[in-house]
Design an enzyme around this catalytic site. Structure first.
Site, mmCIF file in Angstrom:
data_model
loop_
_atom_site.group_PDB
_atom_site.id
_atom_site.type_symbol
_atom_site.label_atom_id
_atom_site.label_comp_id
_atom_site.label_asym_id
_atom_site.label_seq_id
_atom_site.Cartn_x
_atom_site.Cartn_y
_atom_site.Cartn_z
ATOM 1 N N GLU B 278 39.056 28.107 35.698
ATOM 2 C CA GLU B 278 39.061 26.892 36.515
ATOM 3 C C GLU B 278 39.792 27.142 37.844
ATOM 4 O O GLU B 278 39.410 26.601 38.886
ATOM 5 C CB GLU B 278 39.724 25.755 35.722
ATOM 6 C CG GLU B 278 39.510 24.393 36.352
ATOM 7 C CD GLU B 278 39.798 23.248 35.379
ATOM 8 O OE1 GLU B 278 39.843 23.476 34.158
ATOM 9 O OE2 GLU B 278 39.983 22.125 35.863
ATOM 10 N N GLU B 281 37.445 29.029 39.925
ATOM 11 C CA GLU B 281 36.416 28.083 40.377
ATOM 12 C C GLU B 281 36.934 27.261 41.565
ATOM 13 O O GLU B 281 36.228 27.062 42.558
ATOM 14 C CB GLU B 281 36.001 27.157 39.222
ATOM 15 C CG GLU B 281 34.865 26.221 39.591
ATOM 16 C CD GLU B 281 34.534 25.210 38.482
ATOM 17 O OE1 GLU B 281 35.116 25.311 37.383
ATOM 18 O OE2 GLU B 281 33.703 24.322 38.747
ATOM 19 N N CYS B 304 38.976 19.178 30.896
ATOM 20 C CA CYS B 304 39.469 19.459 29.532
ATOM 21 C C CYS B 304 39.331 18.281 28.586
ATOM 22 O O CYS B 304 39.364 18.449 27.383
ATOM 23 C CB CYS B 304 40.953 19.818 29.553
ATOM 24 S SG CYS B 304 41.344 21.101 30.699
ATOM 25 N N SER B 324 34.831 20.351 37.301
ATOM 26 C CA SER B 324 34.808 21.778 36.965
ATOM 27 C C SER B 324 33.771 22.019 35.871
ATOM 28 O O SER B 324 33.654 21.242 34.919
ATOM 29 C CB SER B 324 36.185 22.212 36.471
ATOM 30 O OG SER B 324 36.071 23.453 35.807
ATOM 31 N N LYS B 363 37.299 14.720 20.799
ATOM 32 C CA LYS B 363 36.965 16.116 20.526
ATOM 33 C C LYS B 363 35.917 16.217 19.414
ATOM 34 O O LYS B 363 35.156 17.180 19.356
ATOM 35 C CB LYS B 363 38.225 16.903 20.144
ATOM 36 C CG LYS B 363 39.186 17.124 21.297
ATOM 37 C CD LYS B 363 38.714 18.241 22.224
ATOM 38 C CE LYS B 363 39.597 18.310 23.467
ATOM 39 N NZ LYS B 363 39.026 19.197 24.494
ATOM 40 N N GLU B 366 32.845 15.719 21.305
ATOM 41 C CA GLU B 366 32.571 16.886 22.156
ATOM 42 C C GLU B 366 31.977 18.045 21.339
ATOM 43 O O GLU B 366 31.011 18.684 21.763
ATOM 44 C CB GLU B 366 33.865 17.341 22.833
ATOM 45 C CG GLU B 366 33.671 18.495 23.815
ATOM 46 C CD GLU B 366 34.998 19.039 24.346
ATOM 47 O OE1 GLU B 366 35.939 19.213 23.552
ATOM 48 O OE2 GLU B 366 35.093 19.289 25.548
ATOM 49 N N GLU B 371 24.776 20.688 23.776
ATOM 50 C CA GLU B 371 24.808 21.971 24.497
ATOM 51 C C GLU B 371 25.915 22.908 24.009
ATOM 52 O O GLU B 371 25.982 24.055 24.434
ATOM 53 C CB GLU B 371 24.973 21.714 26.005
ATOM 54 C CG GLU B 371 26.266 21.027 26.434
ATOM 55 C CD GLU B 371 26.230 19.502 26.343
ATOM 56 O OE1 GLU B 371 25.350 18.961 25.644
ATOM 57 O OE2 GLU B 371 27.104 18.853 26.952
ATOM 58 N N CYS B 520 47.392 14.480 26.439
ATOM 59 C CA CYS B 520 46.972 14.712 25.050
ATOM 60 C C CYS B 520 48.075 14.348 24.051
ATOM 61 O O CYS B 520 47.772 14.003 22.909
ATOM 62 C CB CYS B 520 46.574 16.163 24.855
ATOM 63 S SG CYS B 520 45.405 16.733 26.081
#
Lengths: 173, 587
Positions: B278, B281, B304, B324, B363, B366, B371, B520
């Site tokens: 990142e 990037e 994230c 990102s 999560k 996710e 994908e 988190c």
């Protein structure tokens, strides 16, 4: 085509444009949601999902909250209603003076349950919670008109008067 | 200041606070089932009623401000009787058998009923119907157990600005849920689980993966790998009666081995990797903007936090190109475990099961995104919340408090302090700054303890800027550039930052967004109840974890370096692109 109470026919797009105008007029006022919903209901006869979603996004109020208001008030409906809306009051005064028997007689006559519409789309049956006419109990509201001291035995005559009215209008057309 | 008496004791408190808050400040606990610190009290549950001398009726202490000379009784006979009555009425509608309820251990209603001496059901009327909504990957709701405290609505609408749920219908038929009481999958819920974190009863919980994980552990054919997110180590202890903010990293590793995971790894490893990907990037986006004069690719947003990603996909699709492309550390880990590590350890990826322990419910969502299968398999198979891991350790009969410390396995278990702080709001930013500054200038980030204090802490939106001077040759174009960053946590704050960026009012290069308050460490899967005091304790523990390490910078992680040498070759390279990066979809 949706027929408004005035008898004039308007396309759905025309109705929607009227709603947009109503929203623009009201949206910056506090508590705009309920008057806008009332306006939508008057225009469309009920509150279709796309109309509610449009109101939600325009007013920036979550759809869940808009639905919360719609489901809270019995005045609002999300299903198309019949030509005549029957609302039997089951508020305290009407209840003790026979509102329940009146309701049973209407159900029996129309062969529908609460919240349903007759097959000929002539009547929708709902219950109300006090129209502020307790001294006239039991009352039934049909469209904007309040019928006082209604007796179960008179229900058929009352409904027939609306049926006849409808036939006359159709003959006229 | 205001002088008043509570239960005969004279106290002085500041003006404009509620009786409930005044009592709390003086160590007098008034029970409540709906109050949420930091939000306007709505007085929904009526459990916090107290007697105020001179008042005709009992009053809800959460929504009554203190006034001079007030005399309050929080435990009079009248109060006790009324409170018990209220709880009895709540129980009479509440539909659920405590024996079979997820929350039987920490249900606020059950505990309160027990403490008030409720022993009989006086009101045997109609009770709610259990109505289970498990339409989403992360959350399960049962409106039959709901007591309409509305805490979930407060966090969903106020904190997260999502508004997925509201009261529907009326009177006894009232239920809390999406429009027209449809399933949660019918609305733009981001699966953050803050509703589940504040629910006093078992009406909203995470969708459990405990059974699936036991099955995998019991299966001799399967090689079960576990990864733990940075925020777990500062909170798991709370499941075993440790104070919030107790670091239990070593005990957690031992417990995971005792649960018979075949390899105990660290999401932190992937967090270090995230910083390299990142950070690189960001530098590429800066180059494209400043040198190639490309537009609309900055500011770069972090990626994230899966609740945040879903939020952007629903509500701000126009900024998706600015987020990102890095997968979250959880997903980077999964993709690497089933490729790089599987090859190294000689295990067939289809025999490998990757389990994550996350402070997060999103999560779970996710991990099952379509994908997320770049390894050729589902990259992450199951996701446990901190709470679920706590339950598994208890049910395995492991005496957590007496465990010795042990270390994570190599190679996916080594991490820097920069990875630890991913758990805190501002932490990803700080970790990135430590690395980016050093890559660009060749010098260590010149701040005491390496902390970017201006982006730490619980303020909703935070900013910082750093001047990049005397860069190394390859980054000469950044000489004199003032790198501007912003950090937001809680999606209502994220929305504020995006609106400021979109309107041109604020100019940033890099923005960190975390879905949950505090980051988190305040996630929807953390032990209940998470208030600001708990958040601060966990944040402090995470910074201590970082400071306790000699390895403090992601780019110095020896196993990450080795991963690049042996496998990935370089950040943003071909393999990285395939395994570690992703794309987003307008919803």
């Amino acid at each position: 085509m949706i027929t408004e109470k005035t008898g004039q026919s308007q396309t759905e797009e025309e109705l929607f444009q009227q709603l947009v105008n109503a929203i623009n007029e009201l949206k910056d006022k506090d508590g705009a949601l309920i008057p806008i919903l009332q306006s939508a209901q008057n225009l469309f006869g009920y509150l279709p999902e796309y109309v509610l979603k449009h109101i939600s996004s325009t007013l920036n109020i979550p759809y869940s909250e808009v639905a919360g208001v719609v489901t809270f008030y019995s005045f609002f409906s999300t299903t198309p209603r019949g030509k005549n809306l029957l609302r039997v009051c089951l508020g305290t005064a009407c209840y003790v003076r026979g509102g329940k028997e009146v309701l049973a007689a209407i159900k029996n006559e129309l062969k529908i349950d609460i919240g349903e519409t007759t097959g000929d789309k002539l009547f929708t049956l709902e219950i109300g919670r006090c129209f502020g006419a307790c001294s006239l109990a039991p009352v039934v509201m049909i469209n904007d008109e309040v019928f006082q001291r209604v007796k179960p035995a008179r229900i058929r005559d009352l409904l027939n008067s609306f049926r006849n009215k409808d036939e006359m209008e159709e003959d006229h057309e | 200041m205001v002088n008043l008496k509570i239960n005969g004791e004279k106290i002085t408190v500041e003006e404009n606070i509620s009786i409930l808050e005044a009592a709390g400040k003086n160590k007098i606990n008034i029970p409540t089932l709906c109050y949420l610190e930091g939000y306007d009290a709505i007085g929904a549950c009526r459990v916090c009623m107290v007697e105020v001398k001179g008042a005709k009726t009992l009053t809800a202490s959460c929504s009554t401000p203190v006034s001079e000379g007030m005399e309050i009784f929080t435990n009079s006979e009248k109060v006790r009787a009324a409170r018990k009555n209220v709880v009895e009425l709540l129980l009479s509608e509440h539909s659920g058998d405590c024996n079979y309820c997820e929350r039987s251990g920490d249900c606020e209603l059950r505990i309160l009923a027990s403490s008030l001496g409720v022993r009989e059901n006086y009101f045997t009327g109609e009770s709610l119907m259990n109505n289970i909504d498990d339409s989403t990957p992360a959350l399960v709701r049962d409106s039959g157990k709901c007591i309409k405290c509305r805490r979930c609505i407060t966090v969903c609408t106020g904190l997260q600005k999502v508004g997925a749920i509201s009261p529907q219908y009326r009177g006894f038929k009232t239920s809390i849920g999406p429009a027209f009481a449809a399933g949660l999958d019918s609305v733009p819920c981001v699966q953050c689980g803050q509703c589940a974190a504040v629910c006093p009863v078992g009406a909203i919980t995470e969708k459990s993966h405990i059974d699936q994980v036991w099955n995998a552990l019991d299966d001799p054919e399967k090689y079960v790998v576990v990864q733990t997110a940075p925020a777990i180590r500062a909170a798991l202890g709370e499941c075993f009666d440790y104070e919030p903010g107790t670091r239990v990293t070593g005990k957690m590793v031992t417990a995971l081995r005792k649960l018979k995971f075949d390899a105990v790894f660290d999401t932190n490893f992937a967090a270090d990797l995230t910083i390299l990907e990142e950070g690189t990037e960001l530098l590429m986006r800066l180059k494209r903007t400043l040198v190639d004069k490309e537009q609309y690719i900055l500011p770069q947003f972090t990626s994230c936090s899966p609740g945040w990603i879903k939020f952007a996909e629903y509500y701000f699709p126009e900024i998706l190109p600015k987020i990102s492309t890095c997968k979250s550390p959880q997903q980077m880990f999964g993709a690497l475990a089933k490729t790089y590590y599987a090859a190294k350890a000689g295990i067939s990826p289809d025999k490998m099961v990757v389990v994550s322990v996350m402070p997060c419910t999103a999560k779970k969502f996710e991990a099952q995104r379509e994908e997320m299968n770049d390894s050729g398999e589902r990259d992450v198979d199951f996701v446990l919340t901190t709470r679920e891991l706590g339950k598994m350790i208890k049910s395995a009969g492991i005496d957590f408090q007496s465990l010795e410390d042990s270390e994570m396995d190599s190679p996916l278990g080594i991490s820097s302090g920069a990875a630890d702080i991913f758990a805190n709001t501002g932490g990803v930013m700080e970790a990135a700054v430590r690395t980016v500054y050093e890559i660009v200038t060749g010098r260590s980030f010149p701040v005491k303890d390496l902390h970017v204090t201006s982006v730490a802490g619980l303020e909703g939106v935070k900013e910082a800027s750093f001047k990049l001077e005397n860069p190394v040759d390859s980054w000469k174009f950044l000489d004199g550039v003032e790198l501007k960053v912003a950090v937001a946590h809680g999606l209502s704050n994220a929305a504020k930052v995006i609106e400021a960026v979109n309107s041109g009012k604020a100019i940033y290069h890099f923005i960190e967004i975390m879905t949950c308050p505090g980051g988190c460490i305040g996630g929807g899967g953390q032990p209940r109840m998470t208030d600001d005091k708990t958040r601060m304790a966990r944040i402090k523990a995470i910074y201590e974890e970082d400071e306790s390490k000699s390895l403090r910078k992601s780019h110095e992680n020896p196993d990450v370096k080795k991963l690049y040498e042996e496998y990935l070759k370089k950040p943003l390279g071909e393999k990285s692109h395939k395994l570690l990066h992703t794309k987003y979809t307008k919803r």
